[in-house]
Scaffold this motif. Structure first.
Motif, short mmCIF file in Angstrom:
data_model
loop_
_atom_site.label_atom_id
_atom_site.label_comp_id
_atom_site.label_asym_id
_atom_site.label_seq_id
_atom_site.Cartn_x
_atom_site.Cartn_y
_atom_site.Cartn_z
N GLN B 65 43.51 37.34 42.15
CA GLN B 65 42.65 36.28 41.62
C GLN B 65 42.85 34.98 42.39
OE1 GLN B 65 44.28 38.48 39.83
NE2 GLN B 65 42.76 39.40 38.48
N ALA B 226 32.66 31.51 36.82
CA ALA B 226 33.08 32.90 36.77
C ALA B 226 32.99 33.44 35.34
CB ALA B 226 34.51 33.04 37.29
N GLY B 230 29.95 35.61 35.84
CA GLY B 230 30.66 36.68 36.51
C GLY B 230 31.00 37.85 35.62
N SER B 231 31.92 38.67 36.11
CA SER B 231 32.40 39.82 35.35
C SER B 231 33.89 39.93 35.64
CB SER B 231 31.70 41.09 35.81
OG SER B 231 32.11 41.39 37.13
N ARG B 232 34.51 41.04 35.24
CA ARG B 232 35.95 41.17 35.48
C ARG B 232 36.25 41.20 36.97
NH1 ARG B 232 38.22 46.48 36.56
NH2 ARG B 232 40.15 46.12 35.44
N THR B 235 36.83 37.56 38.47
CA THR B 235 37.77 36.68 37.78
C THR B 235 38.48 35.76 38.76
OG1 THR B 235 38.15 38.46 36.24
CG2 THR B 235 39.71 36.65 36.21
N ASN B 239 40.22 31.38 35.24
CA ASN B 239 40.01 32.25 34.09
C ASN B 239 41.32 32.85 33.61
OD1 ASN B 239 37.64 32.60 36.18
ND2 ASN B 239 36.76 32.71 34.14
N VAL B 240 42.18 33.20 34.57
CA VAL B 240 43.46 33.78 34.19
C VAL B 240 44.28 32.75 33.41
CG1 VAL B 240 45.61 34.77 35.04
CG2 VAL B 240 43.47 35.32 36.18
#
Lengths: 438, 283
Positions: B65, B226, B230-232, B235, B239-240
């Motif tokens: 990420q 994101a 976005g999607s996984r 990421t 986001n994390v």
């Protein structure tokens, strides 16, 4: 083009409906207010963060020791209400006046009936960050300032374990719960014999889908893995909902789940993600994606789907045959609360079927008082007799919906979240974060 | 006496800003550094244990990420510069009496919240929405085609959101170029293109430097694009951090990852400044 026009007329119809009868339910409220929840939550959590930073090691090293006596060993206080109540609830979670969002008829009725003044605050945006704001006081054995809070079952379970909640006296002070509460809500797994909590409202985590797009009926958790729906399936970003539903999907009852089971559930979810079936992991925003057709099938909360169905009658909600989740938001009293008797008076008050009906008519979640169904029906009949067919239709829709009053078959196939120990919670969080963030 | 007072004036002027930064920047950074070295849980509370091991752990676990954030940030920055430079150039040299109106148009999106603008992208780009729905109904696009939940959507969103940050400093840098220098170059038989390459572009470098940083730094730390577009598989590190912080209540790891991002960006920026020529640029 015709889609736009359809949408236009739907919106116009909705506005006309609202103007015509002035009725404003939570659904309209959400539309008016916009869905800013996630960001308000973000702001709140900063206080949670600072609270977490502010804890002195001394206080955190002796966690339960200071809190224990107040919660369980003190004798029941003399039951005289103090005339005051500080009530923390979620936004849009009680009947609210059309014109004044600070007025709640249920609260006014309560004050009229008991003389207890209520300070009602929409303070809970999500469980974790709200817990972050009260945890320092609870750990230090101080009053949190709240007398009554509405929190989700798994957090109730966790707080019971930490002795952070006062016991309640159901036979003495909350007899209406014993008399009118639904059987499914008694003696729950997260709080034996309802020693510390009684439900406020509840809901189901299941599957919603649009049969026009899926081109078939869905019945099973496995339907969320159909390669034909590639990129059109939504899952939740909420760890507990998704992990517990996946556990049911692989045939494990959440309460019995071991860490190995959780790993198998994770693998199932990873397979689904890696195959490109999952479009995205959603918070509340899945409702928009479902309504727009970006999602064909998705994990869903019953209350949302009930409200979406007014504008999208095609949408369906199903409890997967492997089982769904019944989550329960409960009223509870934090340890060292100043006005516990007043709080129990409120618990007792909202378990009168007519008051429960009044809340459910506005909130549209699952009512823990089955008798309220007949009362809402009666209200619908009264409205029809009075010539207000619009209101009558709305109330009938509430009373007849299995998403507000689930059938016995549905209830039998619903399970609670597993209450996680601290270690389990951190393991599950790690497992699940790999699912949603790669 | 007067002399001494005069000497203190610059410091007096710096005091409000300095205090502001101390309270709202330096203190939070110190708290964050301290949180990153704590251990515990939300229920039991956290205690400082000087757990430096969290740093290699966090970097190792979230390297994908982190790299993805840098990659998206770089791509978006290059795109904003490619799109923004001609805009700024046109406004500065060809804007004439419309200059102010054009600048207002550049800033106009700021009158709406960042989040609302990004959410509105979801409506425009929806699978069956305004854009894709129409193109699909004309048979130009495959019915299964989508933009949302792809890297293209995320990078486009970032590019769009940070474009004004690029246009404004570029405009300022280009605007203050003395046009007679360009005329002199053409008088000396430089073609328009040569004049641009050898006069205008070098003179606008300070603006390019500022613009690229104003776009790159927030882009790398951005999580809204994101999250919404976005999607996984898209990421980003923001986001994390957000999830670690708000969902898992894993404050130490979230704080450590934030520190990594901050220190990493700072080091990167310093190196970049070195390479681009350093001090004279910041003038």
């Amino acid at each position: 083009m015709s889609d736009d026009q359809d949408q236009q007329t739907a919106i116009e119809a909705a506005i006309a409906r609202m103007v015509a009868n002035g009725r404003l339910s939570r659904r309209d409220f959400l539309k008016r207010a916009g869905r800013g929840g996630a960001y308000v939550g973000g702001a709140l959590s900063i206080s949670a963060f600072l609270a977490a930073c502010g804890i002195s090691p001394a206080a955190s090293n002796t966690p339960a020791a200071t809190a224990t006596p107040s919660a369980s060993t003190e004798p029941t206080p003399v039951p005289t209400p103090a005339g005051q109540l500080n009530f923390a609830n979620w936004p849009l979670y009680i009947d609210t006046d059309d014109n004044d969002s600070t007025k709640h008829k249920t609260i006014e009725d309560f004050t009229a009936a008991t003389g207890i003044k209520v300070k009602y605050t929409e303070a809970v945006e999500d469980n974790q960050s709200f817990f972050g704001t009260i945890q320092p006081d609870l750990s230090a054995g101080n009053d949190t300032g709240w007398d009554l809070m509405v929190l989700t079952d798994w957090l109730i379970g966790k707080m019971v374990g930490l002795n952070f909640l006062e016991t309640i006296d159901i036979p003495g002070l909350v007899p209406n719960f014993a008399a009118h509460g639904g059987d499914k809500y008694k003696n729950p797994s997260y709080d034996a014999n309802n020693m510390h909590s009684v439900p406020w409202q509840s809901g189901i985590t299941g599957i919603a889908y649009n049969p026009k797009l899926t081109k078939r009926e869905l019945t099973s958790f496995e339907d969320l893995f159909d390669p034909a729906f590639k990129g059109k399936v939504g899952m939740f970003t909420e760890m507990r909902d998704t992990m517990n539903l996946a556990l049911l999907g692989i045939g494990v009852k959440p309460l019995d789940a071991t860490v190995d089971d959780a790993k198998r559930a994770q693998q199932k979810l990873l397979d689904q993600a890696n195959a490109g079936i999952v479009r995205q992991y959603y918070d509340n925003s899945y409702t928009d994606a479902l309504a727009k057709g970006d999602l064909w099938a998705t994990m869903a909360w019953s209350g949302d789907v009930f409200q979406l169905q007014f504008d999208n009658p095609d949408l369906k909600f199903v409890v997967p045959k492997e089982g769904g989740i019944l989550w329960v938001d409960n009223m509870c009293i934090p340890a060292k609360a100043q006005h516990p008797i007043d709080a129990q008076a409120m618990m007792n008050f909202v378990y009168q079927p007519d008051i429960a009906a009044q809340i459910t008519e506005w909130v549209n979640y699952i009512c823990p008082v089955p008798e309220a169904q007949a009362i809402i029906k009666q209200h619908a009949k009264d409205a029809a007799d009075g010539g207000d067919q619009e209101t009558a239709d709305y109330l009938n829709a509430v009373a007849d919906s299995p998403l507000v009053f689930p059938t016995a078959d549905m209830l039998n196939n619903l399970y609670s979240y597993k209450v996680l120990s601290e270690d389990e919670e951190s393991q599950w969080n790690d497992l699940f974060q790999q699912v949603v963030q790669g | 006496m007067l002399r001494r007072f005069r000497g203190a004036v610059p410091y007096l002027f710096l005091t409000p800003g300095g205090l502001w930064l101390l309270v709202f920047f330096a203190v939070p950074v110190l708290i964050m550094a301290s949180v990153s070295l704590q251990e515990g849980s939300l229920a039991r509370g956290y205690a400082l244990t000087w757990n430096f091991g969290i740093y290699p752990e966090a970097i190792g676990r979230w390297s994908t990420q982190i790299l993805r954030s840098v990659e998206y940030g770089l791509i978006a920055t290059v795109l904003t510069l490619l799109i923004g430079y001609p805009i700024a150039y046109t406004i500065a040299f060809r804007g004439g009496r419309y200059k102010n109106i054009l600048l207002l148009l550049v800033i106009l999106p700021f009158f709406t919240s960042f989040i609302i603008r990004t959410i509105s992208w979801k409506f425009v780009l929806a699978d069956e929405g305004l854009l894709l729905g129409t193109l699909k109904s004309w048979g130009i696009l495959d019915p299964g085609f989508r933009l949302l939940a792809t890297p293209v959507a995320v990078i486009s969103g970032i590019t769009y959101n940070f474009l004004p940050f690029v246009v404004l400093p570029l405009y300022v840098a280009l605007e203050k170029i003395d046009y007679r220098l360009i005329e002199a170059a053409t008088d000396l038989y430089a073609s328009r293109f040569q004049a641009f390459l050898r006069v205008t572009l070098p003179l606008s470098l300070p603006g390019l430097f500022a613009a690229s940083l104003l776009s790159f730094i927030p882009a790398v730390g951005d999580y809204i694009n994101a999250e919404l577009l976005g999607s996984r598989d898209t990421t980003m590190v923001g986001n994390v951090v957000q999830r670690l912080f708000l969902q898992n209540n894993d404050y130490p790891e979230a704080a450590a990852l934030s520190m990594v991002l901050m220190v990493g960006l700072l080091a990167g920026v310093l190196a970049y400044q070195r390479i681009l020529g350093g001090e004279e640029l910041t003038a």
